[in-house]
Design a protein around this motif. Structure first.
Motif: not given
Length: 189
Positions: A117-133
């Motif tokens: 989605x961030x590639x589509x909209x050219x925006x910064x990526x939002x954070x998801x699962x804290x463990x993975x982040x």
């Protein structure tokens, strides 16, 4: 008046818990629920196969984001149902249960959906699962900044290496098995 406490009963692999009916009627209800859960589990497994097949045909990042989000949701549902149907089923080579591994795999698919989605909209990526982040935030940021799908899929190896200690080998290996669209694969002459 003293309350009578009914002992837990085990009927053909199902338990009578407090608040559940005992006897034949309760057994029938639990059996129907188990059969329903088994049908749902089979349905979601078929959905996973279908979504993966569609991923192998889609090049557009927006459509891939949608499919990855559906894959995350379906995998999450499988994790919940797996625990309901099979209990805590430990895997031989990992400290976590299969249900937990499925839930973490769903979290990885969700993170990859956000990358698309961030590639589509050219925006910064939002954070998801804290463990993975914590483990792979930088790799996911690099993926989000890469507009080329082939280059993003090449970064999956780095993502795999970053998340193995956090999500386990089974869940991390699942992201390496994501299909690349057939249109982008090198053609044999």
């Amino acid at each position: 008046m003293a309350e009578s406490i009914e002992p837990r009963r085990v009927l053909l692999g199902t338990q009578t818990l407090p608040g559940q009916r005992a006897g034949l009627r309760g057994w029938i209800t639990r059996r129907q629920q188990r059969r329903s859960d088994q049908r749902k589990y089979a349905y979601h497994q078929e959905q996973l196969r279908s979504i993966r097949a569609n991923l192998s045909q889609v090049v557009d990042a927006g459509q891939r984001a949608d499919l990855l989000l559906r894959l995350a949701s379906t995998t999450h549902r499988l994790g919940v149902l797996h625990r309901t149907l099979h209990g805590i089923q430990r895997m031989d080579d990992e400290p976590r249960s299969k249900a937990t591994s499925l839930l973490l795999e769903g979290g990885l698919y969700h993170a990859l959906s956000v990358v698309e989605l961030s590639v589509v909209y050219g925006t910064r990526r939002t954070r998801t699962v804290p463990r993975i982040e914590r483990a792979a935030g930088l790799v996911l940021d690099r993926m989000a900044a890469t507009p080329d799908l082939i280059a993003r899929t090449q970064l999956l190896d780095d993502l795999h290496d970053a998340v193995v200690p956090v999500v386990g080998k089974r869940a991390a290996t699942a992201i390496l098995a994501l299909p690349l669209p057939a249109a982008l694969l090198p053609q044999a002459d």
